[in-house]
Design an enzyme around this catalytic site. Structure first.
Site, PDB file in Angstrom:
ATOM      1  N   LYS A 158       0.772  -1.049  -0.089  1.00 14.83           N
ATOM      2  CA  LYS A 158      -0.205  -0.053   0.031  1.00 14.83           C
ATOM      3  C   LYS A 158       1.018   1.170  -0.065  1.00 14.83           C
ATOM      4  O   LYS A 158       1.995   1.369   0.449  1.00 14.83           O
ATOM      5  CB  LYS A 158      -0.812   0.156   1.344  1.00 14.83           C
ATOM      6  CG  LYS A 158      -1.874  -0.900   1.327  1.00 14.83           C
ATOM      7  CD  LYS A 158      -2.680  -0.771   2.632  1.00 14.83           C
ATOM      8  CE  LYS A 158      -3.899  -1.922   2.697  1.00 14.83           C
ATOM      9  NZ  LYS A 158      -4.992  -1.865   3.643  1.00 14.83           N
ATOM     10  N   GLY A 165      -8.108   3.058  -1.654  1.00 12.25           N
ATOM     11  CA  GLY A 165      -7.843   2.069  -2.532  1.00 12.25           C
ATOM     12  C   GLY A 165      -6.939   2.535  -3.563  1.00 12.25           C
ATOM     13  O   GLY A 165      -6.681   1.689  -4.628  1.00 12.25           O
ATOM     14  N   HIS A 208     -15.815  -4.463   5.131  1.00 13.83           N
ATOM     15  CA  HIS A 208     -15.322  -3.187   5.624  1.00 13.83           C
ATOM     16  C   HIS A 208     -16.249  -2.611   6.688  1.00 13.83           C
ATOM     17  O   HIS A 208     -17.392  -2.224   6.364  1.00 13.83           O
ATOM     18  CB  HIS A 208     -15.534  -2.383   4.268  1.00 13.83           C
ATOM     19  CG  HIS A 208     -15.331  -0.848   4.559  1.00 13.83           C
ATOM     20  ND1 HIS A 208     -14.046  -0.185   4.011  1.00 13.83           N
ATOM     21  CD2 HIS A 208     -15.785   0.166   5.323  1.00 13.83           C
ATOM     22  CE1 HIS A 208     -13.915   1.142   4.467  1.00 13.83           C
ATOM     23  NE2 HIS A 208     -15.080   1.534   5.119  1.00 13.83           N
ATOM     24  N   GLU A 288      -7.301   2.581   8.477  1.00 12.89           N
ATOM     25  CA  GLU A 288      -6.986   4.020   8.426  1.00 12.89           C
ATOM     26  C   GLU A 288      -8.056   4.781   8.986  1.00 12.89           C
ATOM     27  O   GLU A 288      -9.101   4.274   9.417  1.00 12.89           O
ATOM     28  CB  GLU A 288      -6.866   4.334   6.921  1.00 12.89           C
ATOM     29  CG  GLU A 288      -7.947   3.933   5.759  1.00 12.89           C
ATOM     30  CD  GLU A 288      -7.792   4.098   4.409  1.00 12.89           C
ATOM     31  OE1 GLU A 288      -8.200   5.029   3.908  1.00 12.89           O
ATOM     32  OE2 GLU A 288      -6.807   3.359   3.922  1.00 12.89           O
ATOM     33  N   ASN A 290     -10.555   8.453   8.585  1.00 14.82           N
ATOM     34  CA  ASN A 290     -11.000   9.231   7.471  1.00 14.82           C
ATOM     35  C   ASN A 290     -11.197  10.559   8.358  1.00 14.82           C
ATOM     36  O   ASN A 290     -11.948  10.450   9.328  1.00 14.82           O
ATOM     37  CB  ASN A 290     -12.147   8.937   6.711  1.00 14.82           C
ATOM     38  CG  ASN A 290     -12.053   7.659   5.737  1.00 14.82           C
ATOM     39  OD1 ASN A 290     -10.909   7.802   5.137  1.00 14.82           O
ATOM     40  ND2 ASN A 290     -12.705   6.674   5.724  1.00 14.82           N
ATOM     41  N   ARG A 292     -12.924  13.479   7.915  1.00 15.53           N
ATOM     42  CA  ARG A 292     -13.872  14.144   7.405  1.00 15.53           C
ATOM     43  C   ARG A 292     -15.388  13.432   7.971  1.00 15.53           C
ATOM     44  O   ARG A 292     -15.340  12.407   8.439  1.00 15.53           O
ATOM     45  CB  ARG A 292     -13.926  14.270   6.133  1.00 15.53           C
ATOM     46  CG  ARG A 292     -14.061  12.567   5.339  1.00 15.53           C
ATOM     47  CD  ARG A 292     -14.004  12.856   3.975  1.00 15.53           C
ATOM     48  NE  ARG A 292     -14.446  11.515   3.373  1.00 15.53           N
ATOM     49  CZ  ARG A 292     -13.790  10.540   3.000  1.00 15.53           C
ATOM     50  NH1 ARG A 292     -12.368  10.600   3.564  1.00 15.53           N
ATOM     51  NH2 ARG A 292     -14.117   9.221   2.830  1.00 15.53           N
TER      52      ARG A 292
HETATM   53  C1  MV4 Z   1      -6.655  -4.170   2.514  1.00 18.65           C
HETATM   54  C2  MV4 Z   1      -7.642  -5.368   1.972  1.00 18.65           C
HETATM   55  C3  MV4 Z   1      -7.201  -6.668   2.480  1.00 18.65           C
HETATM   56  N1  MV4 Z   1      -6.061  -6.725   3.153  1.00 18.65           N
HETATM   57  N2  MV4 Z   1      -5.672  -4.406   3.213  1.00 18.65           N
HETATM   58  C4  MV4 Z   1      -9.109  -0.881  -0.045  1.00 18.65           C
HETATM   59  C5  MV4 Z   1      -9.401   0.656   0.533  1.00 18.65           C
HETATM   60  C6  MV4 Z   1      -8.560   0.803   1.519  1.00 18.65           C
HETATM   61  N3  MV4 Z   1      -9.145   1.785   2.612  1.00 18.65           N
HETATM   62  C7  MV4 Z   1      -8.000  -0.157   2.375  1.00 18.65           C
HETATM   63  N4  MV4 Z   1      -8.569  -1.594   1.428  1.00 18.65           N
HETATM   64  C8  MV4 Z   1      -8.339  -2.740   1.251  1.00 18.65           C
HETATM   65  N5  MV4 Z   1      -7.334  -2.956   2.246  1.00 18.65           N
HETATM   66  C9  MV4 Z   1      -5.637  -5.729   3.845  1.00 18.65           C
HETATM   67  N6  MV4 Z   1      -4.379  -5.764   4.705  1.00 18.65           N
HETATM   68  C10 MV4 Z   1      -8.744  -5.130   1.212  1.00 18.65           C
HETATM   69  C11 MV4 Z   1      -8.843  -3.722   0.855  1.00 18.65           C
HETATM   70  C12 MV4 Z   1     -10.083  -3.693   0.005  1.00 18.65           C
HETATM   71  C13 MV4 Z   1     -11.216  -3.071   0.568  1.00 18.65           C
HETATM   72  C14 MV4 Z   1     -11.459  -2.582   1.833  1.00 18.65           C
HETATM   73  C15 MV4 Z   1     -12.442  -1.799   1.963  1.00 18.65           C
HETATM   74  C16 MV4 Z   1     -13.634  -1.878   1.224  1.00 18.65           C
HETATM   75  C17 MV4 Z   1     -13.670  -2.357  -0.169  1.00 18.65           C
HETATM   76  C18 MV4 Z   1     -12.480  -3.022  -0.640  1.00 18.65           C
HETATM   77  C19 MV4 Z   1     -12.356  -3.418  -1.865  1.00 18.65           C
HETATM   78  C20 MV4 Z   1     -11.195  -4.124  -2.160  1.00 18.65           C
HETATM   79  C21 MV4 Z   1     -10.017  -4.274  -1.244  1.00 18.65           C
END
Ligand code: MV4
Length: 447
Positions: A158, A165, A208, A288, A290, A292
């Site tokens: 990342k 994303g 999420h 993370e 946000n 806002r």
């Molecule tokens: C991840 C994950 C799987 N494993 N981290 C995507 C947005 C960002 N805020 C963090 N994200 C992700 N982090 C780890 N270690 C999968 C995602 C992710 C995701 C997260 C939240 C909502 C939708 C998503 C769609 C694809 C991947």
């Protein structure tokens, strides 16, 4: 309390903020671009000032133009809404230097939490579970490979400056990891002028889940429970709900407490959302913050009965929150569907145009947040979201039934919208059985 504020945003969130201000007796100045001339909410504000052409860089992101409008109108504060300048620490700093209150966190917190590596470190120090991964940023490929083999593939690379994303790459072995590091770093360098990357174990098929929090200047912090935002497509959320339908009471309490620990550790003030991933075994991991108010805040407002925008305004005005955590309760289930002007047949491409027919749903338990009206034109310059349809009912089944009924009543013609997509999801057996994760739309739906 402020007597007059400026709203540095447009569309439904500008209207949402005007509504809160009206009820608090706060005067409103709204800035708008040439493309938004003729919007109804401009009439509801006390003053409206044109700040430039349609292009966001020349209007809603144009800091000198916005600050000039604030000076001319003599406001005490600026509400940034979401998007545009909402998470721009530089803008918050300029507001402070000009003696204007930025309705949001201090620039220092924004800067710190905007760095995902620093945020991860802070969460760890607050004893909040983070996804297994690198201590800090990762520079050396061999070091990354050693770590990936220790925590086990798949891993995700990342960008420290990323979020939402952008600049992420998944790797399944040493070879693809080298590749992922190079591309993620290059992408981050191009997008954010910061190629810093870090590594985490890739959580497969997570949900999420995010916690709404609010903090005042005296350090009082409250959470407003969680939202489940797993129904999204390419990091664009489509349906959000509260509470998360798969959390038990104990885990919910632990999750919300964890969010508060992060926010206290950051000495944060105003509204924030603390994001977590929830794995198949109901383990949650901080990802993370946000800094806002978010699009989906109404689902939290419906289940808790608290006006989050009003709280943002009072807290920014220096009032302390005179509530205890036990005063914040949640009842029933709220669901939000985002109604975007998009054509699913054309891969969800924005579908702007004049709205000839616009009939709102209504009835028991239905809320619509929209700036649109019959005869309005949806322009191609901004986000395609034109309305948020929110329902609040005693149970999830009832909320789903009411949402389907309300979606059916909602008439938006002739442009294409996400209404049919939302209807399909709400009728899908996996959604009804809570068997969804963040890949649901891509994997199980042909919209
Ligand atoms: C991840 C994950 C799987 N494993 N981290 C995507 C947005 C960002 N805020 C963090 N994200 C992700 N982090 C780890 N270690 C999968 C995602 C992710 C995701 C997260 C939240 C909502 C939708 C998503 C769609 C694809 C991947």
């Amino acid at each position: 309390m402020f007597s007059k504020i400026l709203i540095a945003n447009r569309g439904e969130i500008a209207l949402r903020i005007i509504r809160a201000c009206r009820e608090l007796g706060i005067g409103t100045v709204v800035v708008y671009s040439e493309a938004d001339k003729g919007s109804y909410y401009l009439e509801l504000a006390d003053e409206a000032i044109c700040i430039g052409p349609a292009k966001p860089a020349l209007s809603y992101l144009n800091i000198p133009a916005i600050i000039s409008a604030a000076e001319v109108a003599d406001v005490e504060a600026i509400h940034p809404g979401y998007g545009f300048l909402a998470e721009n620490a530089h803008f918050a700093e300029i507001c402070r230097d000009c003696g204007i209150v930025f309705i949001g966190p201090r620039p220092e917190s924004m800067k710190m939490l905007g760095d995902k590596v620093a945020a991860r470190k802070l969460a760890k120090e607050a004893h909040v579970p983070v996804v297994p991964g690198s201590e800090g940023q990762i520079k050396d490929e061999n070091e990354a490979i050693k770590l990936a083999n220790k925590i086990g593939y798949p891993v995700i690379v990342k960008a420290a400056a990323g979020g939402g994303g952008r600049g992420m790459r998944v790797a399944h072995n040493d070879i693809t990891l080298r590749n992922a590091m190079a591309t993620a770093s290059a992408e981050a360098e191009a997008a954010f002028k910061d190629g810093t990357i870090y590594l985490e174990k890739y959580i497969v098929e997570p949900r999420h889940v995010e916690v709404q929090v609010m903090a005042d200047k005296a350090g009082n912090t409250l959470h407003f429970f969680e939202r489940d935002c797993s129904i999204q497509r390419r990091h664009q959320k489509l349906i959000e709900e509260s509470p998360c339908p798969v959390l038990d009471e104990h885990t919910r309490e632990e999750l919300c407490k964890a969010a508060l620990k992060v926010i206290k550790e950051a000495k944060y003030e105003n509204a924030a959302t603390v994001e977590f991933l929830l794995d198949k075994n109901k383990n949650f991991y901080f990802i993370e913050v946000n800094t806002r108010i978010q699009v989906e805040h109404p689902v939290t407002e419906m289940v808790t009965g608290r006006d989050l925008i009003k709280m943002q305004l009072t807290v920014a005005g220096g009032q302390n929150i005179n509530l205890k955590q036990r005063d914040i309760t949640h009842t029933g289930v709220a669901i939000e569907c985002r109604i975007n002007a998009e054509d699913p047949a054309r891969n969800f491409a924005p579908n702007p145009g004049k709205i000839e027919r616009f009939i709102l749903p209504g009835g028991m338990g239905v809320r619509v947040d929209t700036h649109i009206f019959q005869g309005a034109t949806v322009t191609p310059y901004y986000d395609s979201m034109i309305a948020k349809l929110i329902v609040h009912r005693p149970t999830r089944d009832e909320a789903i039934t009411t949402m389907k009924r309300a979606l059916r009543e909602f008439k938006i013609e002739p442009i294409k919208t996400t209404i049919p997509a939302c209807e399909k999801i709400l009728s899908h057996s996996m959604y009804l059985q809570n068997k969804v994760d963040t890949s649901f739309i891509e994997q199980h739906l042909t919209l």
